[in-house]
Design a protein around this motif. Structure first.
Motif, short mmCIF file in Angstrom:
data_model
loop_
_atom_site.label_atom_id
_atom_site.label_comp_id
_atom_site.label_asym_id
_atom_site.label_seq_id
_atom_site.Cartn_x
_atom_site.Cartn_y
_atom_site.Cartn_z
N PRO A 38 0.80 -1.24 0.00
CA PRO A 38 0.00 0.00 0.00
C PRO A 38 0.82 1.28 0.00
N TYR A 39 2.11 1.20 0.39
CA TYR A 39 2.93 2.40 0.44
C TYR A 39 4.09 2.37 -0.55
N SER A 40 3.98 1.51 -1.55
CA SER A 40 4.97 1.51 -2.63
C SER A 40 4.71 2.71 -3.54
N SER A 41 5.72 3.09 -4.29
CA SER A 41 5.58 4.20 -5.23
C SER A 41 6.58 4.02 -6.36
N SER A 42 6.29 4.62 -7.48
CA SER A 42 7.15 4.52 -8.66
C SER A 42 8.15 5.67 -8.69
N TRP A 43 9.21 5.50 -9.47
CA TRP A 43 10.30 6.47 -9.53
C TRP A 43 9.84 7.89 -9.84
N TYR A 44 8.84 8.02 -10.73
CA TYR A 44 8.40 9.36 -11.12
C TYR A 44 7.57 10.05 -10.03
N GLN A 45 7.20 9.30 -8.99
CA GLN A 45 6.43 9.88 -7.89
C GLN A 45 7.33 10.34 -6.73
N TRP A 46 8.60 9.95 -6.74
CA TRP A 46 9.46 10.25 -5.59
C TRP A 46 9.78 11.73 -5.43
N PRO A 47 10.26 12.44 -6.45
CA PRO A 47 10.63 13.85 -6.24
C PRO A 47 9.46 14.71 -5.77
N THR A 48 8.25 14.38 -6.22
CA THR A 48 7.08 15.16 -5.81
C THR A 48 6.42 14.59 -4.56
N MET A 49 6.94 13.50 -4.04
CA MET A 49 6.48 12.91 -2.77
C MET A 49 4.99 12.55 -2.80
N VAL A 50 4.60 11.82 -3.82
CA VAL A 50 3.21 11.40 -3.93
C VAL A 50 2.84 10.44 -2.82
N ARG A 51 3.74 9.50 -2.49
CA ARG A 51 3.42 8.46 -1.52
C ARG A 51 4.57 8.25 -0.53
N PRO A 52 4.53 8.91 0.64
CA PRO A 52 5.52 8.60 1.68
C PRO A 52 5.34 7.16 2.15
N ILE A 53 6.40 6.59 2.70
CA ILE A 53 6.26 5.25 3.27
C ILE A 53 6.00 5.39 4.76
N TRP A 54 4.96 4.74 5.22
CA TRP A 54 4.50 4.85 6.60
C TRP A 54 5.08 3.69 7.40
N TYR A 55 6.00 4.01 8.31
CA TYR A 55 6.74 2.98 9.03
C TYR A 55 6.08 2.52 10.33
N TYR A 56 5.43 3.45 11.01
CA TYR A 56 5.00 3.13 12.38
C TYR A 56 3.70 3.85 12.72
N SER A 57 2.85 3.16 13.48
CA SER A 57 1.62 3.76 13.96
C SER A 57 1.44 3.41 15.44
N GLY A 58 1.17 4.42 16.25
CA GLY A 58 0.95 4.21 17.68
C GLY A 58 -0.33 4.89 18.13
N TYR A 59 -0.97 4.30 19.12
CA TYR A 59 -2.25 4.83 19.61
C TYR A 59 -2.09 5.30 21.05
#
Length: 360
Positions: free
Chosen positions: A173-194
């Motif tokens: 769900p948090y993968s992205s293609s090379w052309y999306q990286w410079p514009t930061m379309v999809r950050p990778i979400w490492y951790y979630s805490g409640y």
């Protein structure tokens, strides 16, 4: 220092931190080497940065395969440098009995064949043999009881890694293609805490907008400068070199042109190979390119300095750095996993709908 991904990746100690460090080191030493000439510098002194560059390349590849990408860029820069020495040799040969910058042409003609062969022999050792040995020795801590031999262990793992990556058809769900990286379309979400419904935690990896987004403009600007100042590239646009060079605002000295080309090659060597990768990729694969993004921004600022007063230039630089720092402070909670108000994240930090910074 205040790029988001630099902070996030180093804080959680991903392997990309090490390859990025060695990429910086190997390109630094190659830049140092390219600023030297074996015509006016003892040959053994030119071998020092060249050898350190090869060692850093070996350590980089031992950290992660993508160090090979950087190695391709280094090879291009090295042979471009050697081509420059060859052109100097041809010029000296065509004008015997003269001198350039205090260097007798006779000495240039005498040194080039012997020094070139010795330099290439040195490179075969420090860019092929030494990296291979470093890579092999990196498997000393690697335990595999079914393959007790060091070389066998290394070779078996190469096959295993290649088969895994070449045959991978997974999605994320948090993968992205090379052309999306410079514009930061999809950050990778490492951790979630409640903590509570109103207060949550999250760690995401993406870039500082004033670094990554302005870096796009800086790269385009550098390409523009390179085309404006290169006779061959200029001809492709339908202009003569004279026409291209009439604008003094974009005229580069040889040193400035070489620096711009160096940065462009370093950046593309890390980024361009990902254009052809078909397996899933993530935004952190852009991390080794970020140091070159920063350097291209600085280079662009130094070019614009020509058209500013010293006072204006200082104000622009300080304002830019202040904005980068302010954004780092603003986004710090979602870069570090600190408890943060959900409404604050939604209202002030989620600049794009595709950014997932906390759960829910």
């Amino acid at each position: 220092a205040f790029d988001f991904m630099h902070f996030t990746q180093t804080r959680i100690a991903t392997i990309d931190v090490y390859i990025t460090f060695f990429v910086i080191a190997m390109y630094y030493f190659m830049y140092y080497y390219c600023s030297m000439s074996f015509y006016d510098t003892p040959l053994y002194k030119t071998f020092v940065p060249l050898g350190l560059c090869g060692i850093c390349m070996g350590l980089g590849i031992a950290s992660k395969w993508t160090g090979i990408y950087a190695g391709c860029g280094l090879a291009l820069l090295f042979f471009a440098h050697l081509l420059r020495r060859y052109r100097e040799y041809l010029y000296a040969k065509a004008h015997p009995g003269k001198s350039t910058n205090g260097m007798e042409h006779q000495q240039i003609v005498k040194k080039f064949p012997d020094y070139t062969v010795k330099t290439i022999d040195f490179c075969l050792t420090f860019f092929v043999l030494v990296p291979a040995v470093i890579y092999l020795l990196s498997y000393l801590p690697f335990v595999d009881n079914s393959h007790p031999g060091l070389f066998d262990r290394m070779l078996t793992n190469q096959t295993s890694m290649f088969n895994y990556h070449s045959g991978l058809e997974a999605t994320h769900p948090y993968s992205s293609s090379w052309y999306q990286w410079p514009t930061m379309v999809r950050p990778i979400w490492y951790y979630s805490g409640y903590v509570t419904d109103a207060v949550k935690e999250g760690i995401s990896a993406f870039g500082n907008p004033v670094v990554w987004w302005i870096g796009i403009l800086a790269f385009i600007y550098i390409l523009y400068l390179l085309i404006r100042n290169n006779a061959f590239l200029c001809s492709l646009t339908g202009h003569t070199q004279t026409e291209c060079s009439t604008d003094t605002a974009t005229t580069l000295s040889h040193r400035e042109y070489a620096a711009a080309a160096f940065l462009a090659v370093g950046y593309l060597a890390q980024y361009l190979p990902w254009f052809f990768v078909t397996r899933i990729t993530f935004i952190y694969h852009y991390f080794p390119s970020v140091p070159f993004v920063v350097l291209m921004i600085v280079y662009s600022l130094m070019q614009w300095k020509k058209h500013m007063s010293d006072r204006t230039f200082i104000i622009v630089c300080c304002a830019y750095a202040a904005v980068a720092f302010a954004l780092f402070l603003l986004f710090y909670p979602v870069l570090s996993g600190q408890p943060v108000d959900v409404d604050f994240v939604i209202k002030y930090l989620r600049w794009r709908d595709t950014w997932v910074l906390i759960s829910g």
